[in-house]
Write a protein that holds these residues in place. Structure first.
Motif, short mmCIF file in Angstrom:
data_model
loop_
_atom_site.label_atom_id
_atom_site.label_comp_id
_atom_site.label_asym_id
_atom_site.label_seq_id
_atom_site.Cartn_x
_atom_site.Cartn_y
_atom_site.Cartn_z
N GLN A 93 3.01 -35.51 -27.22
CA GLN A 93 3.20 -35.67 -28.65
C GLN A 93 3.66 -34.35 -29.28
N ALA A 94 4.42 -34.45 -30.34
CA ALA A 94 4.93 -33.26 -31.01
C ALA A 94 3.78 -32.44 -31.60
N PRO A 95 3.79 -31.12 -31.40
CA PRO A 95 2.78 -30.29 -32.06
C PRO A 95 2.85 -30.45 -33.58
N GLU A 96 1.68 -30.51 -34.22
CA GLU A 96 1.62 -30.73 -35.67
C GLU A 96 1.39 -29.41 -36.39
N PRO A 97 2.19 -29.11 -37.43
CA PRO A 97 1.95 -27.88 -38.20
C PRO A 97 0.60 -27.96 -38.91
N GLU A 98 -0.22 -26.91 -38.75
CA GLU A 98 -1.56 -26.89 -39.30
C GLU A 98 -1.69 -25.99 -40.52
N LYS A 394 2.39 -18.96 -38.14
CA LYS A 394 2.33 -20.42 -38.18
C LYS A 394 1.37 -20.91 -37.10
N MET A 395 0.60 -21.94 -37.45
CA MET A 395 -0.35 -22.57 -36.52
C MET A 395 0.07 -24.01 -36.30
N PHE A 396 0.20 -24.40 -35.02
CA PHE A 396 0.54 -25.78 -34.65
C PHE A 396 -0.53 -26.31 -33.72
N SER A 397 -1.03 -27.50 -33.99
CA SER A 397 -2.01 -28.12 -33.09
C SER A 397 -1.29 -28.91 -32.03
N PHE A 398 -1.79 -28.83 -30.80
CA PHE A 398 -1.20 -29.56 -29.66
C PHE A 398 -2.27 -30.39 -29.01
N LYS A 399 -2.00 -31.68 -28.84
CA LYS A 399 -3.00 -32.59 -28.28
C LYS A 399 -2.44 -33.28 -27.05
#
Length: 399
Positions: A93-98, A394-399
Protein backbone atom coordinates in the motif's frame (compact mmCIF):
# COMPACT_ATOMS: atom_id res chain seq x y z
CA UNK A 1 -2.71 -13.69 -29.54
CA UNK A 2 -3.19 -15.91 -26.51
CA UNK A 3 -0.72 -17.16 -23.91
CA UNK A 4 -0.72 -20.18 -21.62
CA UNK A 5 -0.17 -19.19 -17.99
CA UNK A 6 -0.14 -20.73 -14.55
CA UNK A 7 -0.66 -18.64 -11.38
CA UNK A 8 1.64 -19.46 -8.46
CA UNK A 9 2.09 -17.86 -5.04
CA UNK A 10 3.72 -18.19 -1.64
CA UNK A 11 0.54 -16.81 -0.03
CA UNK A 12 -1.01 -19.99 1.32
CA UNK A 13 -4.33 -18.36 2.22
CA UNK A 14 -4.75 -17.07 -1.34
CA UNK A 15 -3.56 -20.09 -3.31
CA UNK A 16 -5.45 -21.31 -6.38
CA UNK A 17 -5.36 -24.68 -8.21
CA UNK A 18 -2.25 -25.39 -10.27
CA UNK A 19 -4.03 -25.34 -13.63
CA UNK A 20 -3.01 -23.94 -16.99
CA UNK A 21 -5.13 -21.05 -18.32
CA UNK A 22 -5.28 -19.44 -21.75
CA UNK A 23 -5.47 -15.64 -21.52
CA UNK A 24 -5.00 -12.71 -23.96
CA UNK A 25 -1.35 -11.71 -24.47
CA UNK A 26 -2.42 -8.08 -24.03
CA UNK A 27 -3.39 -8.71 -20.38
CA UNK A 28 -2.17 -6.04 -17.96
CA UNK A 29 -2.02 -5.98 -14.17
CA UNK A 30 -5.68 -5.02 -13.77
CA UNK A 31 -6.81 -7.80 -16.10
CA UNK A 32 -4.57 -10.37 -14.40
CA UNK A 33 -6.02 -9.32 -11.06
CA UNK A 34 -9.57 -9.76 -12.36
CA UNK A 35 -8.72 -13.27 -13.61
CA UNK A 36 -7.05 -14.18 -10.31
CA UNK A 37 -9.95 -12.92 -8.19
CA UNK A 38 -12.31 -15.00 -10.32
CA UNK A 39 -10.19 -18.07 -9.59
CA UNK A 40 -10.11 -17.25 -5.87
CA UNK A 41 -13.89 -16.90 -5.87
CA UNK A 42 -14.28 -20.33 -7.49
CA UNK A 43 -11.73 -21.92 -5.13
CA UNK A 44 -13.08 -20.63 -1.81
CA UNK A 45 -16.75 -20.12 -2.57
CA UNK A 46 -18.83 -17.05 -3.28
CA UNK A 47 -19.17 -16.03 0.39
CA UNK A 48 -15.66 -14.53 0.44
CA UNK A 49 -15.19 -10.95 -0.72
CA UNK A 50 -11.85 -10.34 -2.46
CA UNK A 51 -12.71 -6.86 -3.77
CA UNK A 52 -10.56 -5.11 -1.15
CA UNK A 53 -7.48 -7.17 -1.97
CA UNK A 54 -4.85 -5.84 -4.35
CA UNK A 55 -2.18 -7.96 -5.99
CA UNK A 56 1.03 -7.41 -7.93
CA UNK A 57 2.33 -9.88 -10.50
CA UNK A 58 5.84 -11.18 -11.17
CA UNK A 59 7.07 -12.86 -14.31
CA UNK A 60 10.73 -13.85 -14.72
CA UNK A 61 11.46 -12.27 -11.30
CA UNK A 62 10.32 -8.82 -12.42
CA UNK A 63 7.10 -6.96 -11.63
CA UNK A 64 4.84 -6.72 -14.67
CA UNK A 65 4.45 -3.06 -15.62
CA UNK A 66 3.22 -3.42 -19.22
CA UNK A 67 1.18 -5.98 -21.12
CA UNK A 68 2.20 -9.57 -20.45
CA UNK A 69 3.40 -10.00 -24.03
CA UNK A 70 5.57 -6.88 -23.93
CA UNK A 71 7.02 -7.95 -20.59
CA UNK A 72 8.01 -11.39 -21.90
CA UNK A 73 9.36 -10.15 -25.25
CA UNK A 74 11.68 -7.83 -23.34
CA UNK A 75 12.99 -10.69 -21.17
CA UNK A 76 12.91 -13.83 -23.31
CA UNK A 77 10.76 -14.00 -26.45
CA UNK A 78 11.09 -17.79 -26.74
CA UNK A 79 8.92 -18.22 -23.62
CA UNK A 80 5.85 -17.03 -25.52
CA UNK A 81 5.46 -20.60 -26.83
CA UNK A 82 5.61 -22.25 -23.38
CA UNK A 83 3.52 -22.25 -20.21
CA UNK A 84 4.34 -19.02 -18.36
CA UNK A 85 4.42 -18.92 -14.56
CA UNK A 86 3.02 -15.75 -13.04
CA UNK A 87 3.63 -15.26 -9.33
CA UNK A 88 1.21 -13.05 -7.44
CA UNK A 89 1.99 -11.16 -4.23
CA UNK A 90 0.00 -8.79 -2.07
CA UNK A 91 0.42 -5.25 -3.33
CA UNK A 92 2.25 -2.86 -1.02
CA UNK A 93 0.00 0.00 0.00
CA UNK A 94 1.12 3.56 -0.66
CA UNK A 95 2.81 5.24 2.32
CA UNK A 96 0.46 7.79 3.89
CA UNK A 97 1.67 11.33 4.71
CA UNK A 98 1.45 11.80 8.48
CA UNK A 99 3.03 15.12 9.40
CA UNK A 100 5.41 17.88 8.32
CA UNK A 101 7.78 19.11 11.03
CA UNK A 102 9.07 22.59 10.23
CA UNK A 103 12.53 23.89 11.07
CA UNK A 104 14.31 27.24 10.74
CA UNK A 105 16.69 26.06 8.02
CA UNK A 106 17.40 23.13 5.69
CA UNK A 107 16.87 19.62 7.11
CA UNK A 108 20.05 17.85 6.03
CA UNK A 109 19.99 14.58 7.99
CA UNK A 110 17.47 12.53 9.98
CA UNK A 111 17.36 9.24 11.88
CA UNK A 112 14.70 7.41 13.87
CA UNK A 113 15.00 4.82 16.63
CA UNK A 114 12.04 3.50 18.58
CA UNK A 115 9.68 6.43 19.03
CA UNK A 116 12.42 9.09 18.79
CA UNK A 117 13.45 11.11 15.73
CA UNK A 118 16.77 12.94 15.40
CA UNK A 119 17.02 15.82 12.94
CA UNK A 120 20.13 17.73 11.92
CA UNK A 121 19.70 21.14 10.35
CA UNK A 122 21.61 23.95 8.73
CA UNK A 123 20.51 26.04 11.76
CA UNK A 124 23.49 24.27 13.51
CA UNK A 125 21.20 22.52 16.03
CA UNK A 126 20.10 18.94 16.60
CA UNK A 127 16.37 18.59 17.09
CA UNK A 128 14.69 15.72 18.95
CA UNK A 129 11.08 14.86 18.11
CA UNK A 130 8.87 11.94 18.99
CA UNK A 131 7.03 9.96 16.36
CA UNK A 132 3.81 11.79 17.22
CA UNK A 133 5.32 14.96 15.78
CA UNK A 134 5.97 16.60 19.16
CA UNK A 135 9.19 18.59 19.56
CA UNK A 136 11.23 17.42 22.56
CA UNK A 137 14.22 19.79 22.49
CA UNK A 138 16.83 21.58 20.40
CA UNK A 139 20.48 20.96 21.26
CA UNK A 140 23.12 23.55 20.42
CA UNK A 141 26.72 22.42 20.26
CA UNK A 142 27.93 22.73 16.68
CA UNK A 143 28.88 26.05 15.12
CA UNK A 144 27.97 25.19 11.52
CA UNK A 145 25.36 23.11 9.63
CA UNK A 146 24.94 19.49 10.69
CA UNK A 147 25.44 16.91 7.93
CA UNK A 148 25.30 13.49 9.59
CA UNK A 149 23.70 11.72 12.56
CA UNK A 150 23.62 8.20 13.98
CA UNK A 151 21.93 6.77 17.05
CA UNK A 152 23.92 4.74 19.56
CA UNK A 153 21.00 4.11 21.93
CA UNK A 154 17.54 5.47 22.75
CA UNK A 155 15.36 4.18 25.57
CA UNK A 156 13.15 5.58 28.34
CA UNK A 157 14.18 9.17 27.71
CA UNK A 158 17.92 8.53 27.55
CA UNK A 159 19.38 9.14 24.11
CA UNK A 160 22.95 8.53 22.95
CA UNK A 161 23.93 9.64 19.46
CA UNK A 162 26.72 11.05 17.31
CA UNK A 163 26.66 14.10 15.04
CA UNK A 164 29.00 15.42 12.34
CA UNK A 165 29.10 18.96 11.04
CA UNK A 166 30.47 21.49 8.59
CA UNK A 167 32.48 22.78 11.58
CA UNK A 168 34.82 19.74 11.09
CA UNK A 169 33.95 18.23 14.46
CA UNK A 170 32.06 15.16 15.63
CA UNK A 171 30.11 15.31 18.89
CA UNK A 172 29.10 12.29 20.98
CA UNK A 173 25.96 13.13 22.96
CA UNK A 174 24.26 11.62 26.00
CA UNK A 175 21.00 13.46 26.48
CA UNK A 176 18.70 12.71 29.43
CA UNK A 177 15.22 13.77 28.38
CA UNK A 178 13.82 13.27 31.89
CA UNK A 179 16.29 15.75 33.39
CA UNK A 180 16.61 17.84 30.21
CA UNK A 181 20.38 17.66 30.56
CA UNK A 182 23.35 16.70 28.41
CA UNK A 183 25.23 14.23 30.60
CA UNK A 184 28.17 13.84 28.27
CA UNK A 185 29.39 15.80 25.30
CA UNK A 186 32.61 14.49 23.77
CA UNK A 187 34.26 16.31 20.88
CA UNK A 188 36.10 14.31 18.23
CA UNK A 189 38.62 16.42 16.34
CA UNK A 190 40.94 15.61 13.47
CA UNK A 191 39.10 16.07 10.18
CA UNK A 192 40.04 19.03 7.99
CA UNK A 193 36.69 19.20 6.18
CA UNK A 194 32.95 18.78 6.57
CA UNK A 195 31.89 15.51 8.24
CA UNK A 196 29.63 14.10 5.54
CA UNK A 197 28.86 10.63 6.85
CA UNK A 198 28.97 8.43 9.96
CA UNK A 199 28.59 4.67 10.45
CA UNK A 200 28.47 2.73 13.71
CA UNK A 201 29.61 -0.86 14.33
CA UNK A 202 29.29 -1.95 17.99
CA UNK A 203 31.90 0.06 19.93
CA UNK A 204 33.56 1.60 16.85
CA UNK A 205 32.30 4.25 14.49
CA UNK A 206 33.71 5.60 11.25
CA UNK A 207 33.49 9.06 9.76
CA UNK A 208 33.94 10.25 6.18
CA UNK A 209 34.80 13.80 5.25
CA UNK A 210 35.36 16.37 2.52
CA UNK A 211 39.05 16.07 3.45
CA UNK A 212 39.02 12.74 1.48
CA UNK A 213 39.73 10.62 4.58
CA UNK A 214 37.91 8.06 6.70
CA UNK A 215 38.65 8.03 10.43
CA UNK A 216 37.92 5.32 13.00
CA UNK A 217 36.92 6.21 16.56
CA UNK A 218 36.27 4.13 19.69
CA UNK A 219 33.30 4.47 22.03
CA UNK A 220 34.17 2.13 24.88
CA UNK A 221 36.71 4.43 26.51
CA UNK A 222 34.29 7.32 26.86
CA UNK A 223 33.11 5.92 30.22
CA UNK A 224 36.38 7.10 31.74
CA UNK A 225 36.33 10.49 30.08
CA UNK A 226 35.20 13.72 31.71
CA UNK A 227 32.31 15.76 30.39
CA UNK A 228 33.03 17.95 27.35
CA UNK A 229 36.34 16.17 26.78
CA UNK A 230 38.14 15.81 23.46
CA UNK A 231 39.21 12.57 21.83
CA UNK A 232 41.39 11.70 18.87
CA UNK A 233 40.80 9.08 16.23
CA UNK A 234 42.36 5.62 16.29
CA UNK A 235 43.09 5.35 12.58
CA UNK A 236 43.09 7.67 9.56
CA UNK A 237 42.62 6.21 6.08
CA UNK A 238 43.55 8.27 3.04
CA UNK A 239 40.56 6.77 1.30
CA UNK A 240 39.69 8.67 -1.87
CA UNK A 241 40.90 11.31 -4.31
CA UNK A 242 37.84 13.49 -3.67
CA UNK A 243 35.49 13.98 -0.73
CA UNK A 244 34.00 10.90 0.92
CA UNK A 245 30.23 11.15 0.47
CA UNK A 246 28.92 8.05 2.27
CA UNK A 247 30.10 5.01 4.23
CA UNK A 248 28.54 1.86 5.69
CA UNK A 249 29.56 -1.32 7.48
CA UNK A 250 29.24 -4.43 5.34
CA UNK A 251 30.24 -6.64 8.27
CA UNK A 252 32.10 -6.28 11.56
CA UNK A 253 35.41 -5.96 9.72
CA UNK A 254 34.45 -4.60 6.29
CA UNK A 255 33.58 -1.00 5.48
CA UNK A 256 32.19 0.33 2.19
CA UNK A 257 32.83 3.91 1.06
CA UNK A 258 31.87 6.02 -1.94
CA UNK A 259 33.15 9.32 -3.21
CA UNK A 260 32.95 12.18 -5.64
CA UNK A 261 36.02 10.56 -7.26
CA UNK A 262 33.52 8.19 -8.98
CA UNK A 263 34.54 5.08 -7.05
CA UNK A 264 33.12 2.69 -4.47
CA UNK A 265 35.69 0.97 -2.26
CA UNK A 266 35.62 -2.01 0.09
CA UNK A 267 37.94 -1.88 3.09
CA UNK A 268 39.26 -4.70 5.28
CA UNK A 269 39.30 -3.06 8.70
CA UNK A 270 41.66 -5.65 10.16
CA UNK A 271 44.40 -4.70 7.70
CA UNK A 272 43.09 -1.16 6.91
CA UNK A 273 43.53 -1.96 3.22
CA UNK A 274 41.23 -1.54 0.27
CA UNK A 275 40.21 -4.96 -1.08
CA UNK A 276 38.09 -3.87 -4.07
CA UNK A 277 37.50 -0.70 -6.06
CA UNK A 278 34.52 -0.25 -8.35
CA UNK A 279 34.89 2.51 -10.95
CA UNK A 280 31.48 4.02 -11.57
CA UNK A 281 32.04 6.80 -14.11
CA UNK A 282 29.91 9.26 -12.12
CA UNK A 283 30.20 10.87 -8.69
CA UNK A 284 28.61 8.68 -6.01
CA UNK A 285 26.54 10.63 -3.48
CA UNK A 286 24.98 8.02 -1.20
CA UNK A 287 25.01 4.35 -0.28
CA UNK A 288 23.22 1.87 1.93
CA UNK A 289 23.76 -1.85 2.57
CA UNK A 290 20.73 -4.06 3.05
CA UNK A 291 20.67 -5.78 6.45
CA UNK A 292 18.54 -8.51 4.84
CA UNK A 293 20.39 -9.49 1.66
CA UNK A 294 23.74 -7.65 1.89
CA UNK A 295 23.25 -5.85 -1.44
CA UNK A 296 24.44 -2.28 -1.95
CA UNK A 297 22.40 0.60 -3.41
CA UNK A 298 23.99 3.90 -4.43
CA UNK A 299 22.65 7.26 -5.58
CA UNK A 300 24.53 9.23 -8.25
CA UNK A 301 24.86 12.68 -9.76
CA UNK A 302 23.58 11.34 -13.10
CA UNK A 303 20.11 10.83 -11.43
CA UNK A 304 20.36 7.02 -11.46
CA UNK A 305 20.33 4.56 -8.58
CA UNK A 306 22.47 1.46 -8.99
CA UNK A 307 22.37 -1.89 -7.20
CA UNK A 308 25.64 -3.75 -6.59
CA UNK A 309 26.51 -7.17 -5.25
CA UNK A 310 29.85 -6.54 -3.55
CA UNK A 311 30.11 -10.19 -2.45
CA UNK A 312 31.03 -11.25 -5.99
CA UNK A 313 34.78 -11.81 -6.13
CA UNK A 314 34.86 -12.14 -9.90
CA UNK A 315 32.50 -11.11 -12.66
CA UNK A 316 29.92 -8.36 -12.94
CA UNK A 317 28.92 -6.72 -9.65
CA UNK A 318 26.44 -4.17 -11.04
CA UNK A 319 23.08 -5.93 -10.78
CA UNK A 320 20.50 -3.27 -11.71
CA UNK A 321 20.00 0.40 -12.58
CA UNK A 322 16.89 2.30 -11.48
CA UNK A 323 15.70 5.28 -13.49
CA UNK A 324 12.96 7.69 -12.45
CA UNK A 325 14.53 10.67 -10.71
CA UNK A 326 15.40 13.70 -12.83
CA UNK A 327 18.20 15.15 -10.63
CA UNK A 328 20.91 14.13 -8.16
CA UNK A 329 20.13 11.38 -5.63
CA UNK A 330 21.87 12.36 -2.36
CA UNK A 331 20.13 9.82 -0.11
CA UNK A 332 19.05 6.16 -0.34
CA UNK A 333 18.03 3.64 2.31
CA UNK A 334 16.87 0.03 2.36
CA UNK A 335 13.93 -1.25 4.33
CA UNK A 336 15.30 -2.94 7.44
CA UNK A 337 12.98 -5.93 6.97
CA UNK A 338 12.31 -6.41 3.24
CA UNK A 339 14.92 -7.70 0.80
CA UNK A 340 13.28 -5.86 -2.11
CA UNK A 341 12.21 -2.41 -0.86
CA UNK A 342 14.17 0.83 -0.55
CA UNK A 343 13.56 4.59 -0.61
CA UNK A 344 15.42 7.42 -2.33
CA UNK A 345 15.43 11.19 -2.07
CA UNK A 346 16.45 13.54 -4.87
CA UNK A 347 17.08 17.15 -5.75
CA UNK A 348 13.97 16.85 -7.95
CA UNK A 349 11.94 17.24 -4.74
CA UNK A 350 10.62 13.67 -4.72
CA UNK A 351 10.95 10.71 -2.39
CA UNK A 352 10.43 7.39 -4.16
CA UNK A 353 9.61 3.94 -2.81
CA UNK A 354 11.20 1.22 -4.94
CA UNK A 355 10.95 -2.53 -5.38
CA UNK A 356 14.15 -4.05 -6.80
CA UNK A 357 11.97 -6.20 -9.06
CA UNK A 358 10.76 -3.07 -10.89
CA UNK A 359 13.60 -1.24 -12.65
CA UNK A 360 11.73 1.25 -14.79
CA UNK A 361 9.32 2.72 -12.28
CA UNK A 362 9.09 3.07 -8.50
CA UNK A 363 6.15 1.64 -6.60
CA UNK A 364 5.17 5.11 -5.39
CA UNK A 365 6.21 8.76 -5.47
CA UNK A 366 6.02 10.34 -2.02
CA UNK A 367 5.24 13.97 -2.70
CA UNK A 368 5.07 17.04 -0.51
CA UNK A 369 8.48 18.69 -0.57
CA UNK A 370 8.69 22.10 -2.24
CA UNK A 371 12.47 22.02 -2.75
CA UNK A 372 15.36 19.58 -2.94
CA UNK A 373 15.19 16.43 -0.81
CA UNK A 374 18.49 16.12 1.10
CA UNK A 375 17.93 13.03 3.27
CA UNK A 376 15.70 9.99 3.76
CA UNK A 377 15.45 7.50 6.61
CA UNK A 378 13.68 4.14 6.97
CA UNK A 379 15.22 2.90 10.22
CA UNK A 380 11.78 2.10 11.69
CA UNK A 381 9.71 -0.19 9.49
CA UNK A 382 6.43 1.71 9.84
CA UNK A 383 7.93 5.18 9.33
CA UNK A 384 9.62 6.78 6.32
CA UNK A 385 11.25 10.17 6.91
CA UNK A 386 12.54 12.77 4.48
CA UNK A 387 14.11 16.17 4.95
CA UNK A 388 14.81 18.93 2.51
CA UNK A 389 15.75 22.44 1.52
CA UNK A 390 12.16 23.52 2.19
CA UNK A 391 13.06 23.35 5.92
CA UNK A 392 10.64 20.49 6.55
CA UNK A 393 10.85 16.91 7.80
CA UNK A 394 8.09 14.82 6.23
CA UNK A 395 6.71 11.73 7.98
CA UNK A 396 5.04 8.91 6.01
CA UNK A 397 3.46 5.84 7.61
CA UNK A 398 4.08 2.48 5.92
CA UNK A 399 1.93 -0.55 6.64
Amino acid sequence: MSLQVRFITRLQKYSVPDTTLVIPSSSTNSQLEAILKGLLQQTTGSSNDFSRLSFDFLCLNQLIRSSLEEHIREKDESLLESIIEIEYIEKFQAPEPEDALMHDDWVSTCKSLGDTILVGSYDTKIHLWNNQGEHITSLPGHTAPIRSLIFIHSDEGEHEFISGSHDQTILIWKYDQNKNSVKSLITCKGHQGTIETLALQKSIFASGSFDKTIKLWGLEEQQQQEQTSTKECRVTINAHNENVSSIGWNSSNELVSCSWDQTIKLWNMDTIQSTQTFKCGKAVLSLDISPVNGLLICGFTDRFIRLYDTRVQEGYVLRSTFSSHSQWVPSVMWSRTSEHLFVSGSYDGLVKLWDTRSLKAPLYDLQGHEDRVLCVDWSVDQLILSGGADNSLKMFSFK
